[in-house]
Enzyme design. Sequence first.
Site, short mmCIF file in Angstrom:
data_model
loop_
_atom_site.label_atom_id
_atom_site.label_comp_id
_atom_site.label_asym_id
_atom_site.label_seq_id
_atom_site.Cartn_x
_atom_site.Cartn_y
_atom_site.Cartn_z
N GLU A 158 33.90 47.11 41.07
CA GLU A 158 35.29 46.70 41.37
C GLU A 158 35.67 45.56 40.44
O GLU A 158 34.90 44.61 40.27
CB GLU A 158 35.39 46.24 42.83
CG GLU A 158 36.75 45.66 43.20
CD GLU A 158 36.81 45.16 44.65
OE1 GLU A 158 36.12 45.73 45.51
OE2 GLU A 158 37.55 44.19 44.90
N GLU A 163 43.74 38.58 42.51
CA GLU A 163 43.69 38.47 43.96
C GLU A 163 44.22 37.09 44.30
O GLU A 163 43.97 36.14 43.56
CB GLU A 163 42.25 38.59 44.47
CG GLU A 163 41.87 39.94 44.96
CD GLU A 163 40.55 39.88 45.71
OE1 GLU A 163 40.51 40.34 46.84
OE2 GLU A 163 39.57 39.37 45.14
#
Lengths: 283, 478
Positions: A158, A163
Amino acid sequence: MKTMKMNNIMKIVSCLLLILVCFSSGCSDDEQIVASADNLIMQDEFNVDGAPNSEIWGFDIGNGCPNLCGWGNNELQYYTDRPENVVVNNGFLIITAQEESFGGASYTSARLTTKGKFEQAYGRFEARMRLPYGQGIWPAFWMLGADINTSPWPDAGEIDIMEYRGQEPTKTLGSLHGPGYCGDEEICDEPNLTKTYELRNDRFDTGFHVFGIEWGPEAINFYVDDVLFRQFTPADAPGPWVFNKPFYMLLNLAVGGSFVGGPPNSETVFPQTLLVDYVRVYN
Amino acid sequence: MKNIKSMNLKTIILVAFIFTVSTSCERDPSEDVQFATFNNNGAIFLDSPEGLTDDFFKSFDPATGANVNGFGVDENEAYKGTSSIRIDVPSSTDPDGTYIGGIFVDRGSGRNLTGYDALTFWAKGSTTAVVDQFGFGTDFDENKYAVTLNGTELSTGWKKYTIPIPDPSKLIQEKGMFVFSANTASTNGIGYTIWIDELQFETLGTIAQPRPAIYGGEDLVEETFIGSVSTIIGTQTFNLADGTNQTVLAAPSYFNFQSSNLEVAQVSELGVVTIVGQGTAEITASLANVRASGSLSLQSLGDFTPAPTPTRDPSDVVSVFSDRYQSAPIDFFNGFFIPDGQTTQGAAPFGINGDNIMRYTELNFVALKTLNTVDASAMTHYHIDIQVEKADIAPEDFIRLSLLDIGPDGSSPTEGAYTISAADLIGNDWKGFDIPLSDFSSFNRSNISLFFFITDGTSPNPGAITDILVDNIYFYRE
């Protein structure tokens, strides 16, 4: 079409500035390993109003149940593809988190993915976005290994290009998760690779910023606007380096969850919107 | 510098600006034109006062209980540099005053603060405490752009505090650099010390997501009358860099107010709503082009008939609530007794043509409380004017008046009650009551503090009394 003009102006201005920068700095490469990726191979400028382009984007619908309730992070939203939660309008992709009862959840939102539609190894992946804000608000621009069906998370890998915690409106995180190193202590012995970048005298919910990675076989560079804030190489990884195969992109706006320390609170304002001006990929 | 696509709009504007300036055909102002610009220094106190008046600290009026003794500069404490502001908050029994507060004023003609977005400072306390008020914009003149942050929690370690400017574009000539007020309500009356350092206006760039509000963000509905005057209280809320929401009281002049019907209600720049006609109007506001949440929907019933003006000699009167007499300071008009099922609405009295009148709606029981106790021991009667706001009084209707005496030390309450029966009430008009104190159930009268109004207003009883107007509450002797 306004965006197109803007982009042209931007290119001209950018070239001028690049020339200036080259003259003044000599454009000497520092010790970062730089992936030269200037060939635009995929872009969505979100210039067609309505639903997002289905040739590029699909949706994850629901709350992750029964297999992955809360999407593995105790998230509280129910994802839909309704225009209330995801729409292209006026040159922007608009992902909206609403506070409403829907499908057994208290919030709705949307999660777009290019899985099966656009998957690639290496290149420059970037999106220009204005982020939402507030406790419990969790937008992300990220990537998953395209072999995730046969190589479940975190083995597939990932890459979190952006984020962000709505309660920390000046900070964004770039992260890598791989086999044995991930954000789940029950699954992984080692934590994921992550780096926080903080804006000075500015924040991510008041204007647009470019979030991107430059990804080559030897390194992944994370940048915001014109600042490269972290490079991860295979040597940094406490486990196998799995970032050498095709990945697909995801854009989503979660509500609540472990990463943001729990649910929204009484001061969180709804609706919250993640605005995406463009997504571009170069090789 | 790989990311050449992300050059931002500012760059484009800058280039466009340079282009415009160099090729402009606009006529420029003559060189003789002088634009007034004011000092834009943001510093207030770093290690010494910066450009403030010689007296540095101007105290609130000692007549209000302000203690002028506790202010100074401490050369032994500093967050940064060599000194800090030291404020000694007096104890609740200090004969020189029980709170400390005042302002810092620019020594010049005022500062241009339009380039800043917040007042910031570092502070700590000798103990954890809640400071009543920090802010700026109070200049002991118009206080036009006053901003107040209430209830700041101090810790014993240095911490940075941020007071956002509701709309910096308003502050082209501001004299009120700082205001504070502190008492010992949070420390059980025990005095303590506050240190403040690095006090300045700053451009943080992280003051964001403005959410202005009037009336606490609520959409109020009120009946009113011609001549009624009230003032709007507004707030501005910003989200700060640390993710917290900071709400400050913002003076009305930061807002643009709007009345939907100028023939019914008008709002001044200072937020004063005046009812000028019969009909309906909605009051709304915006701040820096952001619509404020909250509104006031008014229904003006037309002309108002005031209660008769009292005529008794002031020397024979102990007044609680009357514009005719010197009346007792009121602590609150609507004591809220949770969880006793109280529903009564209505708070501060409204003024009509200079006369203040209390209005209670959804009444079942409510208490007005005076700040200090009232001594009615030498008085013989209790007077009150009441208007029941309905046409027909039902046989079971009543209004019970109850007076609570809390005793000399507040711990020996006695209560006297008197019930006005339906036969003595009339609808939709003022009725004055002169009740001998001997008609109340027995109670002490030297330390009266609470004045109750009790009806059965919210019982299922149809037609019960829910809305009353009250004026001229006083004791007198014959």
